[in-house]
Design an enzyme around this catalytic site. Structure first.
Site, PDB file in Angstrom:
ATOM      1  N   HIS A   1      -0.374  -3.755   9.794  1.00 10.53           N
ATOM      2  CA  HIS A   1       0.841  -3.999   9.439  1.00 10.53           C
ATOM      3  C   HIS A   1       1.637  -3.419  10.804  1.00 10.53           C
ATOM      4  O   HIS A   1       1.439  -2.755  11.437  1.00 10.53           O
ATOM      5  CB  HIS A   1       1.362  -2.959   8.377  1.00 10.53           C
TER       6      HIS A   1
ATOM      7  N   ASP B   1       7.262  -2.406   8.644  1.00 12.34           N
ATOM      8  CA  ASP B   1       6.725  -2.913   7.472  1.00 12.34           C
ATOM      9  C   ASP B   1       6.318  -1.669   6.507  1.00 12.34           C
ATOM     10  O   ASP B   1       6.570  -1.288   5.252  1.00 12.34           O
ATOM     11  CB  ASP B   1       5.401  -3.504   7.431  1.00 12.34           C
TER      12      ASP B   1
ATOM     13  N   HIS C   1       0.872  -1.263   0.003  1.00 15.69           N
ATOM     14  CA  HIS C   1      -0.069   0.017   0.054  1.00 15.69           C
ATOM     15  C   HIS C   1       0.878   1.219  -0.221  1.00 15.69           C
ATOM     16  O   HIS C   1       0.650   2.243  -0.709  1.00 15.69           O
ATOM     17  CB  HIS C   1      -0.938   0.029   1.303  1.00 15.69           C
TER      18      HIS C   1
END
Length: 286
Positions: free
Chosen positions: A244, A248, A204
């Site tokens: 996450h 990350d 993302h």
């Protein structure tokens, strides 16, 4: 034997008047050695002069003075800050009590977003709404990246995304991190349908960075700042839902910059001019 003795005798050559000329025999081995010594001595002196010219006969730090140090601190303060950070975190690392294997990982992002996590856990509909909006943002990233290639004919962002997601798949499969405790899933989140996903690293975030960098190259400043702001909100939601770990997201930002740079280098190495009816255009592949 006679040949050997005759080789040691002076050889005679005839002059123009018919009289013999005495030629003194030369020792070729000694001449070769003299030439070699001359070459070695000249090479050694050249190397010594080069070494003195480069280093001034001293190690670099031996030439430093107080004004040099002050100059570095004033004009190169960013490396100085990182140097202090190195010393600080060396002290933290070597004195920190490590998390036991039986305990969940410690994550600063989880601590910071604890209130948001409790709010989303108590309001599932709000969690689903934010997940849906985040999926829309992922669709915006994907649409822009593909648009730059198919419509504008600029494949760099697409190549970067291909590099990034392939590397993410390799790393995510190689080290499969445990799902964070308190994870708040949603069927509206991307990938849609509560399917499994790799935690390391965040696609993302990396995809948003890739799109934002391309917007800046094209001087689409408003779009770039909008994507950056949405990326920050996206990161807060991912931490709040425990989707996450902080690492990350941080690596996702770095991955966006890294693979955008690699895609640019790849594009430069493969770029060629292909003739068309309207002129020339950049070829994707050779």
């Amino acid at each position: 034997m006679n040949g050997a003795v005759s080789a040691l005798k002076p050889r005679h050559k005839m002059a123009s008047n018919g009289k013999p000329l005495n030629v003194v025999p030369t020792n070729h081995n000694s001449e070769v050695l003299q030439v070699q010594d001359l070459i070695m001595s000249s090479s050694s002196s050249s190397f010594s002069s080069m070494k003195l010219r480069v280093y001034g006969g001293k190690a670099s730090f031996m030439t430093w003075r107080l004004h040099d140090i002050l100059h570095v601190a004033k004009h190169h303060w960013i490396p100085c800050v990182f140097a202090m950070g190195l010393l600080f975190f060396m002290g933290v690392e070597y004195t920190l009590r490590m998390v036991p294997s039986s305990s969940p990982p410690f994550d600063v992002g989880f601590v910071t977003t604890r209130s948001l996590h409790l709010l989303l856990a108590s309001k599932p509909k709000l969690n689903t709404l934010l997940a849906g909006l985040n999926t829309v943002f992922v669709g915006m990233q994907t649409t822009y990246i593909v648009w730059t290639w198919l419509v504008e004919g600029r494949p760099r962002a697409t190549i970067s995304a291909l590099f990034m997601f392939t590397c993410r798949g390799i790393l995510g499969y190689s080290t499969q991190l445990p799902l964070p405790q308190g994870f708040l899933g949603s069927g509206a989140d991307f990938p849609v349908g509560n399917v499994s996903f790799f935690l390391f690293f965040s696609g993302h975030v990396a995809g948003s960075v890739i799109a934002s960098l391309d917007m800046r190259r094209m001087q689409r400043w408003e779009m770039a700042w909008t994507f950056d702001a949405l990326n920050v909100l996206q990161s807060l939601r991912l931490l709040g839902t425990r989707g996450h770990y902080t690492i990350d997201l941080a690596v996702g930002v770095g991955a966006g910059f890294l693979f955008d740079s690699l895609a640019g280098k790849y594009e430069e190495s493969k770029k060629s001019k292909a003739p068309t009816k309207t002129g020339t255009k950049d070829a994707f592949f050779l």
